[in-house]
Scaffold this active site. Structure first.
Site, PDB file in Angstrom:
ATOM      1  N   HIS A  19       0.842  -1.200   0.000  1.00 43.65           N
ATOM      2  CA  HIS A  19       0.000   0.000   0.000  1.00 43.65           C
ATOM      3  C   HIS A  19       0.882   1.256   0.000  1.00 43.65           C
ATOM      4  O   HIS A  19       0.682   2.168  -0.801  1.00 43.65           O
ATOM      5  CB  HIS A  19      -0.910   0.014   1.229  1.00 43.65           C
ATOM      6  CG  HIS A  19      -2.171  -0.749   1.073  1.00 43.65           C
ATOM      7  ND1 HIS A  19      -2.210  -2.123   1.036  1.00 43.65           N
ATOM      8  CD2 HIS A  19      -3.455  -0.339   0.957  1.00 43.65           C
ATOM      9  CE1 HIS A  19      -3.459  -2.512   0.912  1.00 43.65           C
ATOM     10  NE2 HIS A  19      -4.228  -1.452   0.857  1.00 43.65           N
ATOM     11  N   LYS A  87      -9.639 -10.068   6.302  1.00 41.61           N
ATOM     12  CA  LYS A  87     -10.313 -10.624   7.477  1.00 41.61           C
ATOM     13  C   LYS A  87     -10.309  -9.599   8.597  1.00 41.61           C
ATOM     14  O   LYS A  87      -9.409  -8.770   8.684  1.00 41.61           O
ATOM     15  CB  LYS A  87      -9.686 -11.942   7.925  1.00 41.61           C
ATOM     16  CG  LYS A  87      -8.347 -11.828   8.584  1.00 41.61           C
ATOM     17  CD  LYS A  87      -7.844 -13.178   9.076  1.00 41.61           C
ATOM     18  CE  LYS A  87      -6.490 -12.969   9.743  1.00 41.61           C
ATOM     19  NZ  LYS A  87      -5.850 -14.210  10.089  1.00 41.61           N
TER      20      LYS A  87
END
Length: 183
Positions: A19, A87
């Site tokens: 990222h 998750k």
């Protein structure tokens, strides 16, 4: 929210370092040869094996998505991604950005990386492998019936994670009151 679906097509992996790297490259004006804005981002550090110049995915379990919370709003603004898979859910800033960009967050069951990996038909490409290493590199994956995925955050401001947290807090207050009254 609460929709269950699978993906057949292309996805890419991106964890913390990926990222940060992708945002940095965007800010420098560098573009990848792959239009990441067109594909879902899978929060995953896959286990890969290279054989005869070909990468094979061994396991691809989701990583805890809240680690990417500090990046996701800016990632949507600059990279254009509108679907995230992981998750554990994400926070308020990501939820707001999903609303601004018309995006979703989908939950994938953790602990089943080898089963999830069976949906990967091909490793199409990899970026930043030398710099970031296997788990943090950006892997472009062709998948078939990847999932099942559950939409737990959506562009309407709904968050199953927040709803469950509120219900747990309410249940705890009730149980504590019951215990106090009995004692």
């Amino acid at each position: 929210m609460n929709d269950v679906f699978q993906i057949t097509g292309t996805i890419f992996t991106a964890r913390d370092a990926a990222h940060k790297k992708l945002i940095s490259e965007y800010e420098k004006g560098n573009e990848l040869s792959v239009p990441l804005e067109d594909y879902p981002c899978f929060h995953c550090g896959p286990v890969m094996q290279k054989t005869d110049k070909k990468w094979n995915l061994i396991s691809a379990g989701p990583t805890t998505s809240i680690r990417m919370e500090i990046f996701e709003s800016e990632f949507m603004d600059k990279i254009g991604t509108r679907m995230f898979i992981g998750k554990g859910g994400m926070g308020e800033e990501t939820l707001e950005a999903l609303g601004e960009h018309g995006g979703i967050y989908a939950q994938l069951t953790g602990g089943a990386g080898s089963v999830v990996g069976e949906a990967v038909e091909e490793v199409s490409d990899v970026f930043y492998l030398d710099e970031l290493g296997i788990p943090e590199a950006v892997w472009i994956l062709k998948v078939k019936e990847f999932g099942p995925l559950l939409v737990t955050m959506d562009s309407h401001g709904s968050s199953l994670h927040e709803d469950v947290s509120k219900q747990i807090e309410s249940n705890l207050k009730r149980v504590k009151k019951e215990i106090t009254e009995e004692g």
